[in-house]
Scaffold this motif. Structure first.
Motif, PDB file in Angstrom:
ATOM      1  N   LYS A  67       0.816  -1.217   0.000  1.00  0.00           N
ATOM      2  CA  LYS A  67       0.000   0.000   0.000  1.00  0.00           C
ATOM      3  C   LYS A  67       0.850   1.269   0.000  1.00  0.00           C
ATOM      4  O   LYS A  67       0.385   2.318  -0.406  1.00  0.00           O
ATOM      5  N   ARG A 156      -4.763 -11.369  13.388  1.00  0.00           N
ATOM      6  CA  ARG A 156      -4.265 -10.034  13.736  1.00  0.00           C
ATOM      7  C   ARG A 156      -4.780  -9.594  15.099  1.00  0.00           C
ATOM      8  O   ARG A 156      -5.970  -9.550  15.347  1.00  0.00           O
ATOM      9  N   HIS A 206       0.436  -4.864  14.144  1.00  0.00           N
ATOM     10  CA  HIS A 206       1.101  -3.732  13.472  1.00  0.00           C
ATOM     11  C   HIS A 206       0.823  -2.525  14.337  1.00  0.00           C
ATOM     12  O   HIS A 206      -0.326  -2.152  14.517  1.00  0.00           O
ATOM     13  N   SER A 209       2.519   3.519  12.039  1.00  0.00           N
ATOM     14  CA  SER A 209       3.509   3.953  11.063  1.00  0.00           C
ATOM     15  C   SER A 209       4.413   5.023  11.663  1.00  0.00           C
ATOM     16  O   SER A 209       3.989   5.774  12.543  1.00  0.00           O
ATOM     17  N   GLY A 247       6.110  -0.041  10.108  1.00  0.00           N
ATOM     18  CA  GLY A 247       6.166   1.186  10.889  1.00  0.00           C
ATOM     19  C   GLY A 247       7.564   1.698  11.187  1.00  0.00           C
ATOM     20  O   GLY A 247       7.715   2.658  11.945  1.00  0.00           O
ATOM     21  N   GLU A 308       6.661  -6.145   8.077  1.00  0.00           N
ATOM     22  CA  GLU A 308       5.898  -5.587   6.954  1.00  0.00           C
ATOM     23  C   GLU A 308       6.261  -4.127   6.715  1.00  0.00           C
ATOM     24  O   GLU A 308       5.423  -3.245   6.865  1.00  0.00           O
ATOM     25  N   GLY A 310       6.760  -0.678   4.932  1.00  0.00           N
ATOM     26  CA  GLY A 310       6.354   0.031   3.716  1.00  0.00           C
ATOM     27  C   GLY A 310       7.227   1.261   3.546  1.00  0.00           C
ATOM     28  O   GLY A 310       8.132   1.324   2.719  1.00  0.00           O
ATOM     29  N   ARG A 311       6.966   2.234   4.412  1.00  0.00           N
ATOM     30  CA  ARG A 311       7.683   3.507   4.396  1.00  0.00           C
ATOM     31  C   ARG A 311       9.198   3.342   4.358  1.00  0.00           C
ATOM     32  O   ARG A 311       9.900   4.005   3.586  1.00  0.00           O
ATOM     33  N   TYR A 424       3.279   6.464   0.267  1.00  0.00           N
ATOM     34  CA  TYR A 424       1.950   7.065   0.414  1.00  0.00           C
ATOM     35  C   TYR A 424       1.815   8.350  -0.403  1.00  0.00           C
ATOM     36  O   TYR A 424       1.257   9.333   0.051  1.00  0.00           O
TER      37      TYR A 424
HETATM   38  C1  LIG Z   1       0.419   0.169   6.491  1.00  0.00           C
HETATM   39  C2  LIG Z   1       0.785  -1.108   7.052  1.00  0.00           C
HETATM   40  C3  LIG Z   1       2.111  -1.510   7.063  1.00  0.00           C
HETATM   41  C4  LIG Z   1       3.245  -0.626   6.596  1.00  0.00           C
HETATM   42  O1  LIG Z   1       3.477   0.432   7.447  1.00  0.00           O
HETATM   43  P1  LIG Z   1       4.774   1.384   7.228  1.00  0.00           P
HETATM   44  O2  LIG Z   1       4.630   2.416   8.258  1.00  0.00           O
HETATM   45  O3  LIG Z   1       4.651   1.943   5.856  1.00  0.00           O
HETATM   46  O4  LIG Z   1       5.972   0.540   7.389  1.00  0.00           O
HETATM   47  C5  LIG Z   1       2.408  -2.766   7.542  1.00  0.00           C
HETATM   48  N1  LIG Z   1       1.444  -3.592   8.005  1.00  0.00           N
HETATM   49  C6  LIG Z   1       0.142  -3.230   8.006  1.00  0.00           C
HETATM   50  C7  LIG Z   1      -0.860  -4.165   8.507  1.00  0.00           C
HETATM   51  C8  LIG Z   1      -0.233  -1.981   7.543  1.00  0.00           C
HETATM   52  O5  LIG Z   1      -1.504  -1.622   7.575  1.00  0.00           O
END
Ligand SMILES: *Cc1c(COP(=O)(O)O)cnc(C)c1O
Length: 467
Positions: A67, A156, A206, A209, A247, A308, A310-311, A424
């Motif tokens: 995402k 989760r 999770h 972020s 995060g 996981e 992303g950022r 994002y």
């Molecule tokens: C958005 C999200 C991430 C990624 O978060 P980042 O802050 O971008 O690393 C990982 N896991 C889940 C479930 C998320 O919703």
């Protein structure tokens, strides 16, 4: 200048250079707004996350959170860098399969999964569907029974762990919409432990972020470990994985130029800077120490840890180039004599939505005067017909500096680079005000680059309109 990064982000004769390519030349060739992504930087970032594996001494699966940015060439670069993938919808799952991620390299999150998405995930034999509620688990079991193919699942949890990030980015509290309470999960494991249609593989959380405090990962892993033990004790199930979520932060204030313009908590969040391995390593050691009996030690043996990010994979690999299109001078309210210089760009919050939703701060460097002092105050704003489309604090909001700092004499035609824009941003862009979605280029190192997304044209503005 402290924002420079190795061979990736440098200057030559005052020009900003990305992987050996002058930014202004890219802006000239492709037009602006233009996003530029560095493939070498993506590889570097994935390798940096993988480092935790050496410390923990068990399997580590890095699952890039699609995402944050799911452009197809970006997904391919992430795959080639050795990362697996976390998807959030049937659409992202389709993109993942299309670009060549094998099912066992994909995990699937989401709060409102539909049956077709669950079916698609089961058929692709993905590594884990991460289950959001007891209701959803029943739906997955039903679907797996109907199509006669077992589903790999992980539950989760919301274990009430607080992070010091922006409140909108908190996701492990009961006030958030995600996941299930630990005792609901325990109940789920009890109910379904003998189901031939479900493979109960793990637990997931999770925390949110841009988490500024590495200790939150210790809290999170500890919560997962407690659940691992409780689940085994109550049901006899030995889980195969724990998923620590994403995060990991990116330092958005690397230059320090505006550091004094933020409240303490804001600054702490924006300048957060730690190695993911330095959060995961101590967290892992702490649960190893907590595992003080044979049962717990046995449960950790052969376990796989999932993250996981992303950022932390994509944010600092992406730069947005924008051209100043307009300027004006305005008296400062109540001052009588003082004036603000305004400059207006072609990059609005329709391509950088977090500037509006979270008042996110992106550092700005003048592309052809990158080594000049950025010390003159400007009111900087985007092109949208919306008073909120500005790059500074609107009176009283208190999240951004009240001006932006640029070289003296910055004027229309100049190109600015917004740094750390990879996460994002293009994942959330939209055509508000009939603005063309931008083109995107990927630099490959050694001065090579290629187009990875075409700019919209007029026809794209009406593609799905029926009239
Ligand atoms: C958005 C999200 C991430 C990624 O978060 P980042 O802050 O971008 O690393 C990982 N896991 C889940 C479930 C998320 O919703």
């Amino acid at each position: 200048m402290p924002w420079k990064i190795d061979n990736f982000l440098t200057t030559e004769n005052g020009e900003l250079v990305i992987d050996g390519v002058p930014a202004a030349a890219l802006a000239g060739e492709f037009g602006t707004p233009l996003f530029v992504f560095s493939e070498p930087r993506i590889r570097h970032n994935v390798a940096r996350l993988r480092k935790a594996e050496e410390i923990i001494g068990c399997g580590l699966k890095v699952c890039y959170a699609a995402k944050a940015n799911s452009n197809m060439a970006i997904l391919r670069a992430v795959r080639d860098a050795g990362s697996d993938l976390e998807v959030n919808s049937g659409g992202e799952l389709w993109k993942a399969l299309e670009i060549g991620f094998r099912g066992d390299r994909i995990i699937f999150n989401g709060t409102s999964k539909e049956i077709w998405e669950i079916e698609m995930a089961i058929k692709a034999r993905i590594y884990a569907i991460q289950v959001d509620s007891l209701y959803e688990l029943a739906l997955i079991e039903d679907t797996a029974r109907r199509i006669e193919s077992p589903a790999n699942v992980s539950l989760r949890l919301v274990p009430e762990i607080e992070s010091k990030t922006h409140s909108g980015l908190q996701t492990a509290l009961l006030t958030s919409k995600f996941g299930m309470m630990p005792d609901e999960a325990l109940e789920a494991f009890r109910i379904y432990k003998d189901s031939p249609h479900l493979r109960l593989k793990g637990v997931h959380l999770h925390i949110g972020s841009q988490n500024p405090d590495p200790a939150s990962y210790s809290d999170a892993l500890h919560a997962l470990f407690e659940n691992l033990v409780a689940i085994h004790r109550e049901t006899g199930i030995k889980l195969e994985h724990l998923n620590l979520g994403g995060g990991f932060p990116v330092n958005y204030l690397r230059d320090g130029g505006h550091a004094n313009d933020f409240a303490d908590a804001e600054r702490e969040m924006f300048e957060a800077d730690f190695e993911p391995a330095d959060a995961i390593g101590p967290a892992w050691r702490a649960i190893k120490e907590a595992a003080n009996d044979a049962e717990a030690t046995n449960l950790l043996d052969g376990l796989t840890l999932l993250i996981e990010p992303g950022r932390s994979v994509i944010a600092d690999a992406g730069i947005c180039l924008t051209t100043i299109r307009n300027e004006k001078v305005r008296p400062i309210a109540d001052s009588g004599t003082d004036f603000d210089d305004w400059v207006l760009t072609d990059a609005g919050f329709n391509i950088l939505l977090s500037m509006e939703t979270y008042k996110w701060y992106y550092q700005i460097v003048h592309a052809s005067r990158a080594d000049d002092a950025h010390a003159t105050k400007y009111k900087l704003a985007g092109p949208l017909c919306d008073g909120g489309d500005v790059y500074f604090d609107i009176e009283g909001q208190g999240r951004l500096p009240d001006h932006r700092l640029l070289p003296d004499g910055t004027k229309p035609g100049d190109v600015l680079a917004l740094l750390n824009c990879g996460a994002y941003s293009i994942a959330q862009m939209f055509q508000y005000n009939g603005r063309f979605l931008p083109c995107v280029v990927m630099t490959k190192g050694s001065g090579k680059y290629e187009l990875i997304r075409k700019r919209d044209g007029f026809e794209d503005l009406v593609t799905n309109d029926v009239w």
